[in-house]
Design a protein around this motif. Structure first.
Motif, PDB file in Angstrom:
ATOM      1  N   GLN A 677      32.649  31.162  41.772  1.00 38.53           N
ATOM      2  CA  GLN A 677      32.135  29.919  41.207  1.00 38.53           C
ATOM      3  C   GLN A 677      30.609  29.928  41.069  1.00 38.53           C
ATOM      4  OE1 GLN A 677      33.897  27.148  40.157  1.00 38.53           O
ATOM      5  NE2 GLN A 677      35.732  28.375  40.459  1.00 38.53           N
ATOM      6  N   TYR A 678      29.949  30.964  41.608  1.00 32.74           N
ATOM      7  CA  TYR A 678      28.485  30.973  41.587  1.00 32.74           C
ATOM      8  C   TYR A 678      27.975  31.616  40.296  1.00 32.74           C
ATOM      9  CZ  TYR A 678      23.874  30.524  43.637  1.00 32.74           C
ATOM     10  OH  TYR A 678      22.581  30.163  43.877  1.00 32.74           O
ATOM     11  N   ASN A 679      26.637  31.753  40.162  1.00 32.18           N
ATOM     12  CA  ASN A 679      26.075  32.188  38.880  1.00 32.18           C
ATOM     13  C   ASN A 679      26.133  33.702  38.705  1.00 32.18           C
ATOM     14  OD1 ASN A 679      23.770  33.470  40.048  1.00 32.18           O
ATOM     15  ND2 ASN A 679      22.662  31.540  40.091  1.00 32.18           N
ATOM     16  N   HIS A 680      25.893  34.134  37.482  1.00 29.88           N
ATOM     17  CA  HIS A 680      26.012  35.561  37.160  1.00 29.88           C
ATOM     18  C   HIS A 680      24.802  36.346  37.645  1.00 29.88           C
ATOM     19  CE1 HIS A 680      27.774  38.855  34.718  1.00 29.88           C
ATOM     20  NE2 HIS A 680      26.520  39.287  34.722  1.00 29.88           N
ATOM     21  N   THR A 689      31.564  41.848  39.003  1.00 26.16           N
ATOM     22  CA  THR A 689      32.214  40.659  38.439  1.00 26.16           C
ATOM     23  C   THR A 689      33.637  40.552  38.967  1.00 26.16           C
ATOM     24  OG1 THR A 689      32.989  41.863  36.482  1.00 26.16           O
ATOM     25  CG2 THR A 689      30.837  40.778  36.325  1.00 26.16           C
ATOM     26  N   PRO A 690      34.208  39.350  38.986  1.00 29.33           N
ATOM     27  CA  PRO A 690      35.551  39.180  39.563  1.00 29.33           C
ATOM     28  C   PRO A 690      36.618  40.035  38.897  1.00 29.33           C
ATOM     29  CG  PRO A 690      34.485  37.051  39.283  1.00 29.33           C
ATOM     30  CD  PRO A 690      33.606  38.054  38.605  1.00 29.33           C
ATOM     31  N   GLU A 691      36.526  40.219  37.568  1.00 21.87           N
ATOM     32  CA  GLU A 691      37.527  41.022  36.876  1.00 21.87           C
ATOM     33  C   GLU A 691      37.366  42.502  37.195  1.00 21.87           C
ATOM     34  OE1 GLU A 691      35.573  38.823  35.504  1.00 21.87           O
ATOM     35  OE2 GLU A 691      36.883  37.234  34.738  1.00 21.87           O
ATOM     36  N   LEU A 692      36.122  42.937  37.384  1.00 19.98           N
ATOM     37  CA  LEU A 692      35.849  44.353  37.608  1.00 19.98           C
ATOM     38  C   LEU A 692      36.006  44.740  39.075  1.00 19.98           C
ATOM     39  CD1 LEU A 692      34.915  46.730  35.827  1.00 19.98           C
ATOM     40  CD2 LEU A 692      32.568  46.235  36.567  1.00 19.98           C
ATOM     41  N   ASP A 693      35.692  43.825  39.969  1.00 20.57           N
ATOM     42  CA  ASP A 693      35.669  44.138  41.404  1.00 20.57           C
ATOM     43  C   ASP A 693      36.331  43.020  42.200  1.00 20.57           C
ATOM     44  OD1 ASP A 693      35.121  45.429  43.757  1.00 20.57           O
ATOM     45  OD2 ASP A 693      32.955  45.553  43.463  1.00 20.57           O
TER      46      ASP A 693
END
Length: 779
Positions: A677-680, A689-693
């Motif tokens: 939910q936090y910033n990039h 990133t959530p999809e990558l890791d």
């Protein structure tokens, strides 16, 4: 003047002593800073080097007044409104002869003659000028409203303008219908030919007429212009662009319930991590006189085609990257002689940072420095620039493990500083012979101004103030204006000879009532790590005399931001919390505040220890701190609590959820509960990133461990927090409800953002923390 009798003097002395001995109350600790006295917020030299000007908050208001203090010992005084037109400003730039300075005040450009003091105003508009730079023959350029202006010593003129449009006359895309129309209708074709001829003639006249402004530089209609940098001679323009209308991701909508309108309102807020990476950028070199634009390709940057995330990408079933990694521009710096320019570029994955110069003849980037980090490149320590000779590049780099200063003049870099300490805030002396900078050579939390010869040599500490915040060199190069602080003294001003020596204090803005207070001085302690981290620096607060045989309840404080240093000799970011720690000690507690792994001030490896697993190394450090308190400070292991805000709130969750029973109570303030939910910009560097890791997010997010809660928990959060969203605490509350957990509570604050600003909210929050500890930590 009436004289006081000896008895009256004695009475006054006893009253002062009594006042000094009074313990601070919670209401005082959480009040506005006015009762302490305003900080010196920013400061700069007056043009003649005989006085300093500075800003400070007006008591009972949010207005910032400008003050002036002479070096002759006279008291500081506010600058009258009628005298504001003659003020200097921060970040003034000296010309090559050091005879004039240029600065921006109220968005306008001024030049000061340093021999006579005469002030010349060059602009008067509402465009907010920035990025001033002196150029050849005493010219000056600056940016305002997206355009560049140049003063040649006589007049100000528009020097360069970049437009995200197709150049007039650009052939349209091939279209059969259009071609047939022009072939069939002679009048239409002739009108078009005449218009083209007129435009070409106008361009020729503009080029031949030196009184005309240069034509705009056209980058095309398919891009957005993100930044530009004009050479000081006005010849070359660097332009950074990105694809027009690039999808930056879906932002959030934050509800606000207590509003001036009386209705519920919504504020647009940032995107979440991974909801579209930062948009890749391109770099262009334009010749202003001709409008010719050439691409500066990134192919020659070392490592540009290496993918440091290839293994994670493969494990996640993602397509491998092809070609160059996406890049964003960091900064662009021209030399004052306009002969050289350097650009800083960063890979979007933030594993690489490059500094490259530009060959304007061939429109090619020439790599000068590559900094790679398997974790992530630091947010700070990225300063670079040119020496006054116009050919020597200087820069900071963490390649040794700590930020240090390097120069490069075409060959092998020269390292000017070295050691297990950090170099920051670099400034070059007016004559170019010396670098001045902040250093923490003695201990990580002891900051001084240091210098080193530009050609290399011994590093010297110029100040001995322990808590230097920042500084500026006088226009004459003979003295330093230093903003410094200490544990209980907010930032003040002093002046020091540029060669070193005793500092002369210029301000003391503390109130008389505050100065009479006696405070518990924090002890700088070194906690040995049992987890291979070496030494963990901390601030310990305890009674002056320990009662033999007594075991003291423990409170552990966790600073926010992750990458922040709170264990230093400076005025703390958490000055209210420091007063709260005084209150706790007076009530029988001992307190420990640690610069856990991830904190600033301890080098690259300390910062990146949390890569792909936030919460693990930091919690190990706090468990070691708990052991240290039990073994060395009569701490009561069975009655320990923990609290903190933001990253400190996240760590409070981690402690209570992952080590149940170790801490009997915790207060998580404005906490992150789910890192997705936090910033990039912050999170993707540490966890990708959530999809990558996904594994990094799963083991780092407290909401995944909420089942472990068995102790007392207070969650406190501002409802209009646009940094860590209130949603984090709402989600955690729902999770705890579903898990049927007890002994927890949520305190929402409808009119507070991430950093509270209202004393009532500060008081309510810390009343709850105090009552929590009193209820759960006292035997």
């Amino acid at each position: 003047m009436m004289r006081l009798a000896p008895l009256a003097f004695a009475l006054l002395a006893s009253l002062s002593a009594a006042h000094a001995a009074e313990p601070v109350t919670l209401a005082q600790a959480m009040d506005d800073q006015d009762w302490i006295g305003p900080s010196v917020e920013s400061a700069w030299w007056r043009w003649d080097g005989k006085a300093a000007q500075f800003q400070q908050k007006r008591a009972g208001a949010i207005v910032r007044d400008t003050w002036q203090v002479g070096l002759d010992g006279a008291a500081a005084a506010p600058v009258a409104d009628t005298a504001r037109a003659d003020l200097d400003a921060a970040n003034a730039l000296l010309d090559a002869s050091a005879a004039r300075s240029a600065f921006v005040r109220n968005g306008d450009v001024f030049i000061r003659d340093l021999r006579s003091g005469a002030l010349t105003q060059l602009s008067r508009d509402n465009q907010n000028a920035r990025r001033l730079q002196w150029g050849p023959n005493g010219s000056l350029v600056w940016q305002a409203g997206g355009n560049w202006y140049r003063w040649d010593g006589r007049a100000v003129a528009l020097a360069a303008q970049a437009l995200a449009e197709d150049a007039p006359g650009t052939p349209p895309k091939a279209d059969d219908l259009r071609d047939r129309q022009l072939r069939r209708i002679d009048t239409l074709r002739e009108t078009l030919d005449r218009r083209d001829a007129a435009r070409n003639q106008a361009d020729a006249w503009r080029s031949a007429d030196p009184t005309r402004a240069a034509a705009p530089v056209y980058l095309g209609k398919n891009v957005d212009i993100t930044d530009t940098a004009l050479s000081p001679d006005g010849r070359w323009l660097l332009v950074a662009t990105q694809a027009k209308g690039a999808d930056a991701g879906r932002g959030g909508k934050m509800p606000m319930y207590v509003t001036e309108s009386g209705y519920e309102e919504f504020e647009n807020v940032r995107t979440r991590v991974g909801r579209n990476d930062p948009v890749p950028q391109s770099l262009w070199l334009a010749e202003v006189a001709t409008g010719k634009v050439r691409a500066l390709k990134f192919d020659g940057l070392p490592g540009i085609q290496n993918d440091p995330l290839a293994d994670l990408r493969k494990a996640a079933g993602k397509e491998p990257l092809k070609g160059n990694r996406p890049v964003q521009l960091g900064d662009m710096q021209w030399s004052n002689n306009a002969q050289n320019v350097a650009v800083m570029l960063r890979a979007v994955d933030n594993k690489d940072r490059w500094i490259a110069s530009v060959d304007t003849a061939s429109a090619a980037l020439q790599p000068r420095h590559r900094l790679h980090d398997d974790a992530w490149i630091n947010w700070g320590f990225n300063e670079f620039g040119w020496m006054p000779d116009g050919k020597t590049l200087w820069y900071l780099s963490e390649e040794s493990g700590f930020s240090h200063l390097y120069t490069q003049s075409g060959g092998k870099p020269l390292q000017l500083t070295d050691g297990r300490w950090e170099t920051s805030q670099v400034s070059v002396s007016p004559d170019g012979s010396t670098f001045y900078f902040l250093c923490n050579r003695v201990t990580p939390g002891d900051y001084e101004v240091c210098n080193v010869p530009a050609r290399g040599g011994q590093v010297r500490e110029v100040t001995a103030l322990d808590g230097v915040e920042d500084f500026s060199v006088s226009p004459q190069g003979s003295a330093l204006l230093v903003r410094y602080s200490s544990s209980y003294t907010p930032p003040q001003l002093a002046v020091v000879d540029a060669k070193g020596g005793e500092a002369k204090t210029l301000t003391d803005t503390r109130t008389a009532a505050y100065k009479t207070r006696t405070w518990i001085q924090p002890q700088m302690v070194q906690v040995p790590s049992k987890h291979g981290a070496g030494t963990i620096w901390g601030k310990y607060y305890g009674p002056e005399k320990m009662e033999p045989g007594k075991r003291y309840p423990i409170v552990m404080f966790v600073h926010g931001a992750g990458y922040l240093q709170n264990v230093s000799k400076r005025w703390p970011n958490y000055f209210r919390e420091q007063m709260f720690h005084n209150l706790l000690v007076n009530q029988g507690y001992i307190v420990l505040d640690l610069d856990y792994r991830a904190s600033e001030g301890y080098g690259r490896d300390w910062r990146t220890a949390i890569y792909r697993w936030m919460g693990k190394p930091e919690l190990e450090d706090y468990l070691d701190g708990l052991d240290w308190l039990v073994e060395n400070k009569q701490g009561d292991r069975g009655h320990a609590g923990i609290y903190g805000g933001s990253y400190g709130g996240f760590m409070t969750f981690a402690a209570l959820f992952q080590k149940p029973g170790v801490f009997k109570a915790g207060a998580a303030l404005r906490p992150v509960s789910d890192w997705s939910q936090y910033n990039h910009g912050y999170t993707s560097n540490i966890l990708n990133t959530p999809e990558l890791d996904p594994e990094a997010y799963k083991r780092s997010s407290p909401i995944e461990y909420a089942e472990g809660l068995q102790d007392n928990l207070l969650i406190a959060h501002g409802m209009i927090d646009d940094n860590v969203f209130f949603k984090d605490s709402v989600m955690m509350s729902q999770k705890l409800i579903e898990l049927r957990k007890d002994k927890w509570e949520l305190a929402p604050y409808p009119m507070e953002r991430h950093g509270f600003v209202h004393p009532d909210s500060w008081y309510d929050e810390y009343r709850r923390i105090y009552e929590l500890f009193e209820r759960t930590l006292k035997p």
